[in-house]
Design a protein around this motif. Structure first.
Motif, PDB file in Angstrom:
ATOM      1  N   SER A 522       0.854  -1.444   0.001  1.00 56.29           N
ATOM      2  CA  SER A 522       0.193  -0.129  -0.006  1.00 56.29           C
ATOM      3  C   SER A 522       1.162   1.655   0.288  1.00 56.29           C
ATOM      4  N   MET A 523       1.982   1.235   0.534  1.00 59.81           N
ATOM      5  CA  MET A 523       3.280   2.471   0.955  1.00 59.81           C
ATOM      6  C   MET A 523       4.405   1.925   0.299  1.00 59.81           C
ATOM      7  N   VAL A 524       4.823   2.738  -0.683  1.00 60.44           N
ATOM      8  CA  VAL A 524       6.234   2.606  -1.191  1.00 60.44           C
ATOM      9  C   VAL A 524       7.608   3.919  -0.537  1.00 60.44           C
ATOM     10  N   GLU A 525       8.135   4.185   0.216  1.00 54.64           N
ATOM     11  CA  GLU A 525       8.884   5.916   0.178  1.00 54.64           C
ATOM     12  C   GLU A 525       9.855   5.023  -0.735  1.00 54.64           C
ATOM     13  N   ASP A 526      10.558   6.365  -0.510  1.00 53.80           N
ATOM     14  CA  ASP A 526      12.145   6.470  -1.461  1.00 53.80           C
ATOM     15  C   ASP A 526      12.439   5.821  -2.443  1.00 53.80           C
ATOM     16  N   LEU A 527      11.015   6.215  -2.700  1.00 49.46           N
ATOM     17  CA  LEU A 527      11.330   5.748  -4.808  1.00 49.46           C
ATOM     18  C   LEU A 527      11.760   7.168  -5.885  1.00 49.46           C
ATOM     19  N   ASP A 528      12.131   8.282  -4.994  1.00 49.40           N
ATOM     20  CA  ASP A 528      13.348   9.221  -6.286  1.00 49.40           C
ATOM     21  C   ASP A 528      14.183   8.600  -7.256  1.00 49.40           C
ATOM     22  N   PRO A 546      -2.298   1.362  -6.600  1.00 48.83           N
ATOM     23  CA  PRO A 546      -2.038   2.269  -5.351  1.00 48.83           C
ATOM     24  C   PRO A 546      -1.558   3.880  -6.280  1.00 48.83           C
ATOM     25  N   SER A 547      -0.828   4.354  -5.421  1.00 50.86           N
ATOM     26  CA  SER A 547      -0.816   5.963  -5.873  1.00 50.86           C
ATOM     27  C   SER A 547       0.542   5.978  -6.459  1.00 50.86           C
ATOM     28  N   TRP A 548       1.501   5.151  -5.207  1.00 50.67           N
ATOM     29  CA  TRP A 548       2.891   5.675  -5.523  1.00 50.67           C
ATOM     30  C   TRP A 548       3.008   5.113  -6.799  1.00 50.67           C
ATOM     31  N   ILE A 549       3.105   4.254  -7.349  1.00 44.68           N
ATOM     32  CA  ILE A 549       3.127   4.052  -9.004  1.00 44.68           C
ATOM     33  C   ILE A 549       3.122   5.236  -9.759  1.00 44.68           C
ATOM     34  N   ALA A 550       3.004   5.992  -9.227  1.00 41.57           N
ATOM     35  CA  ALA A 550       3.502   7.239 -10.647  1.00 41.57           C
ATOM     36  C   ALA A 550       4.424   7.757 -10.291  1.00 41.57           C
ATOM     37  N   LYS A 551       5.133   7.512  -9.095  1.00 36.93           N
ATOM     38  CA  LYS A 551       7.068   7.762  -8.266  1.00 36.93           C
ATOM     39  C   LYS A 551       7.209   7.220  -9.483  1.00 36.93           C
ATOM     40  N   LEU A 558       4.468  -0.423 -18.473  1.00 40.41           N
ATOM     41  CA  LEU A 558       3.548  -1.557 -17.034  1.00 40.41           C
ATOM     42  C   LEU A 558       2.572  -1.515 -17.291  1.00 40.41           C
ATOM     43  N   ASP A 559       2.464  -3.075 -17.586  1.00 40.16           N
ATOM     44  CA  ASP A 559       1.127  -4.100 -17.815  1.00 40.16           C
ATOM     45  C   ASP A 559       1.179  -4.617 -16.514  1.00 40.16           C
ATOM     46  N   LEU A 560      -0.163  -4.497 -16.191  1.00 38.20           N
ATOM     47  CA  LEU A 560      -1.235  -4.876 -15.292  1.00 38.20           C
ATOM     48  C   LEU A 560      -2.139  -5.226 -15.439  1.00 38.20           C
ATOM     49  N   SER A 561      -2.114  -5.705 -16.601  1.00 36.17           N
ATOM     50  CA  SER A 561      -3.152  -6.637 -17.247  1.00 36.17           C
ATOM     51  C   SER A 561      -3.895  -8.295 -16.563  1.00 36.17           C
ATOM     52  N   MET A 562      -5.105  -8.634 -16.809  1.00 42.34           N
ATOM     53  CA  MET A 562      -5.337  -9.672 -16.515  1.00 42.34           C
ATOM     54  C   MET A 562      -5.413  -9.934 -15.185  1.00 42.34           C
ATOM     55  N   ASN A 563      -5.439  -9.024 -14.161  1.00 38.88           N
ATOM     56  CA  ASN A 563      -5.845  -9.208 -12.767  1.00 38.88           C
ATOM     57  C   ASN A 563      -6.728  -8.969 -12.211  1.00 38.88           C
ATOM     58  N   ILE A 573      -0.960   8.757 -13.199  1.00 41.82           N
ATOM     59  CA  ILE A 573       0.069   8.090 -14.026  1.00 41.82           C
ATOM     60  C   ILE A 573       0.042   9.171 -15.260  1.00 41.82           C
ATOM     61  N   GLY A 574      -0.870  10.169 -15.937  1.00 40.75           N
ATOM     62  CA  GLY A 574      -0.113  10.488 -16.523  1.00 40.75           C
ATOM     63  C   GLY A 574       0.720  11.481 -16.480  1.00 40.75           C
ATOM     64  N   ASP A 575       1.620  11.873 -15.195  1.00 40.18           N
ATOM     65  CA  ASP A 575       2.907  12.778 -14.744  1.00 40.18           C
ATOM     66  C   ASP A 575       4.410  11.716 -15.167  1.00 40.18           C
ATOM     67  N   LEU A 576       3.792  10.278 -15.596  1.00 37.12           N
ATOM     68  CA  LEU A 576       5.086   9.693 -16.066  1.00 37.12           C
ATOM     69  C   LEU A 576       5.476   9.680 -17.417  1.00 37.12           C
ATOM     70  N   SER A 577       6.622  10.400 -17.683  1.00 34.43           N
ATOM     71  CA  SER A 577       6.710  10.969 -18.395  1.00 34.43           C
ATOM     72  C   SER A 577       7.690   9.794 -19.990  1.00 34.43           C
ATOM     73  N   SER A 578       8.347   9.182 -18.917  1.00 35.14           N
ATOM     74  CA  SER A 578       9.234   8.627 -19.963  1.00 35.14           C
ATOM     75  C   SER A 578       7.904   6.984 -20.090  1.00 35.14           C
ATOM     76  N   LEU A 579       6.728   6.604 -19.870  1.00 39.04           N
ATOM     77  CA  LEU A 579       6.031   6.101 -19.947  1.00 39.04           C
ATOM     78  C   LEU A 579       5.303   5.981 -21.576  1.00 39.04           C
ATOM     79  N   LYS A 580       6.011   4.407 -22.636  1.00 37.54           N
ATOM     80  CA  LYS A 580       5.296   3.723 -23.494  1.00 37.54           C
ATOM     81  C   LYS A 580       4.390   2.829 -23.276  1.00 37.54           C
ATOM     82  N   TYR A 581       4.818   2.441 -22.759  1.00 38.48           N
ATOM     83  CA  TYR A 581       3.686   1.380 -22.819  1.00 38.48           C
ATOM     84  C   TYR A 581       2.460   1.348 -21.348  1.00 38.48           C
ATOM     85  N   LEU A 582       1.362   1.204 -21.739  1.00 41.31           N
ATOM     86  CA  LEU A 582       0.438   0.737 -20.785  1.00 41.31           C
ATOM     87  C   LEU A 582      -0.173   0.084 -20.845  1.00 41.31           C
TER      88      LEU A 582
END
Length: 631
Positions: A522-528, A546-551, A558-563, A573-582
């Motif tokens: 639920s929470m992951v810190e220090d992802l900078d 979880p929201s921390w994925i956006a960090k 980012l493949d979270l399919s079939m769950n 998630i829209g802030d992931l400027s390097s994201l190519k595959y969602l």
């Protein structure tokens, strides 16, 4: 010079004439006169003792009566043996009392009644020499009423007289204080065994510098007299036993309260095992100290656990580890260095023992129900750990990429230009990889120790249906880890949050495992500073995204399919400027599509089908100029 007290004491001296004529007179008619004189002597002694010791009158009368009986015996001897006495000499008895110190002179008369000479005598027995006497010397005797000769104080003369000859056989052997003490201690031990307090006789002690003296009880008839000996009280064996028992309790009780593991079974199992030569127990303790930061002592001492089995293999069977442990520095305890070792963990012997122990724990933990179908050279005692693998053709791998199966090591940064190393003899090892992607019958759990393989760069565990449980939180210690691939296993549970904080980790691929309850923390810190680029989770994960994925700013895939994710797509998630595959297909997501997705300028593939999304398609999606696939 005689004192007034000595003047009050009476010492009776009976002188027996030496010439035969006077002896004949005594034999013929002197019997009656002697009897009368002896009676007078007896009365005088009784009266003197009564005045000197009024409090002990009864005892002194008994002594006087005994003296009278002795004088009567002397009289009978004089009457019957006067003839022979004239040739050899006669023994005269003188009363012996402790308070009598006066000296009286006895005159020996010649035939004419004139004084021939004076002899100075002391209380006791005195031998009066006859004409034919040829002996010499003074005889010192002891009071005959005592059976315990060990208590006789030879410093004081009790009976003194002359002997016809100086016969060494008559001399009583003097016992040393040490011999006396040994006899007393042995007697105390014999009595103490009965556990009867009345049978134990205490030893009275004297202060340092006092003279030794004998004491005898006046109220008991026990012949065992207690001697005062200048020895310390710790000589008493009972006291020694009590002190020893207290020391043992003081040591054992705190240990039992602390609940420390019992090492007796460990020592017994190691001594019974067929171990390599050397100090096995020393190797065990040294290895335990090396591993103290990664394994608890309770697990190590339990030989039924994977950890207990692994450490026994290290100290008993592993030739490489035994060589290091047996050659540790006698002063510092440091193990010899490896040839070149690993770039990260170094060349210390402790690092190699730890690495081999971790791999051994992994083997025993994943073969608890049944052994591996192929050991892959694991636990080969004479091989370097980089050689614990087997070579298979590329046809065994569905993705046609790696050949060795097991643990293999490379000397370069990339496998395409690296060389597979079988040891560290020529150069240091750059990193290792754990690659078991063919079905090999692994069963059980991934142990926590596995997370301390700091030199491991890649983990690929696939097609092990009986490999269950969840990934250990200790995987956050694998600072060299770049890739984790877990496919077609029986694993499940929550992914450790520490895994996402690894600075070098770039790929996490978890797919089609049969385990249940897969969840994200639920929470992951220090992802900078994270370098995670590819996160592929296709394994019936539940919960919300979880929201921390956006960090994960470095994420490209980012493949979270079939769950079974539900709820809304995180706006961030829209802030992931390097994201190519969602890919979020095949979940239970609801709520409208966030308009922030239109800010992902690098987006090439966007798949959102098979969900419960609501509302209209945001117009911002049209801003994705690199978008090639949208579903």
């Amino acid at each position: 010079m005689k004192t007034e007290e000595e003047a009050k004491n009476i010492t009776t001296t009976t002188v027996v004439a030496e010439n035969s004529a006077e002896g004949d007179d005594i034999a013929d008619g002197g019997g009656g006169r002697l009897e009368e004189e002896e009676k007078i002597k007896e009365d005088a002694i009784v009266e003197s003792l009564a005045e000197a010791q009024p409090n002990n009158r009864d005892e002194e009368r008994a002594d006087a009566h005994a003296l009278g009986e002795t004088n009567e015996s002397v009289q009978r001897n004089n009457n019957g043996d006067a003839a022979s006495s004239s040739q050899k000499g006669t023994v005269a008895e003188i009363p012996d009392e402790n308070n009598i110190s006066a000296r009286e002179d006895a005159a020996v008369l010649d035939d004419g009644g004139e004084e021939r000479g004076r002899v100075t005598v002391t209380p006791g027995f005195m031998f009066v020499p006859g004409p034919d006497y040829s002996g010499s010397g003074i005889f010192t005797g002891y009071q005959s009423g005592s059976d315990d000769v060990t208590n006789i104080n030879e410093a004081g003369v009790i009976i003194q007289g002359f002997l016809p000859e100086d016969d060494p056989a008559r001399r009583r052997k003097k016992k040393s204080n040490h011999e006396i003490l040994e006899e007393r201690v042995q007697r105390l031990i014999d009595n103490a065994i009965t556990l009867d307090d009345s049978a134990v006789t205490p030893i009275p002690l004297e202060e340092d510098g006092d003279e030794e003296e004998n004491t005898q009880s006046n109220n008991s008839g026990n012949d065992d007299e207690v001697e005062k000996i200048d020895k310390p009280r710790w000589c008493d064996p009972l006291l020694v036993l009590v002190i020893a028992a207290c020391i043992i309790l003081a040591i054992a009780l705190p240990l039992s309260l602390r609940g420390e593991p019992d090492n007796s079974d460990t020592a017994a199992s190691l001594s019974d095992a067929a171990c390599l030569p050397g100090a096995v127990d020393v190797r065990f303790e040294k290895t335990k100290s090396i591993l103290s930061d990664i394994t608890s002592p309770n697990l190590i001492h339990d030989k039924s656990t994977p950890q207990g089995k692994a450490i026994r293999w290290i100290v008993c069977d592993d030739s490489v580890s035994v060589h290091l442990l047996e050659n540790q520095d006698p002063f510092t305890g440091i193990l010899p260095k490896q040839n070149h070792g690993f770039r990260l963990s170094g060349a210390s012997g402790e690092a190699q023992v730890t690495r081999r122990y971790i791999l051994a724990v992994f083997y025993f933990s994943t073969s608890q129900v049944s052994p591996w179908e192929d050991s892959l050279n694991f636990l080969s005692p004479d091989l370097h750990e980089s050689n614990w693998h087997r070579n298979y053709t590329v046809s065994n791998f569905p993705f046609v990429d790696f050949d060795p199966v097991g643990v293999f090591c490379l000397d370069g940064e990339f496998e395409i230009d690296g060389v597979f190393l079988l040891d560290d003899y020529q150069k240091p090892v750059a990193f290792m990889e754990v690659n078991i992607r063919i079905h090999n019958g692994l069963n059980g759990l991934i142990p926590p120790e596995f997370g301390y393989l700091v030199d491991c760069r890649s983990i690929m565990l696939e097609n092990q249906i009986s490999l269950t449980g969840q990934l250990p939180e200790t995987m956050g210690n694998m600072s060299s880890l770049i890739s984790v691939s877990l496919l077609l296993n029986g694993l499940g549970g929550e992914l450790p949050s520490s895994l996402f904080r690894l600075k070098k980790l770039s790929t996490i691929h978890i797919q089609e495992n049969w385990g249940k309850n897969w969840t994200l923390p639920s929470m992951v810190e220090d992802l900078d500073d994270t370098q995670l680029q590819r996160l592929l989770l296709k394994n019936n994960f539940v919960g919300t995204i979880p929201s921390w994925i956006a960090k994960l700013q470095q994420s490209q895939t980012l493949d979270l399919s079939m769950n079974n994710f539900e709820g809304a797509i995180p706006e961030a998630i829209g802030d992931l400027s390097s994201l190519k595959y969602l890919n979020l297909m095949g979940n239970n997501l609801t709520e409208p599509i966030p308009s922030s997705l239109g800010k992902s300028d690098a987006m090439e593939v966007l798949i959102l089908g098979n969900n419960q999304l609501q509302g209209e398609l945001p117009a911002s999606i049209g801003n994705l100029r690199k978008l090639q696939l949208f579903d």
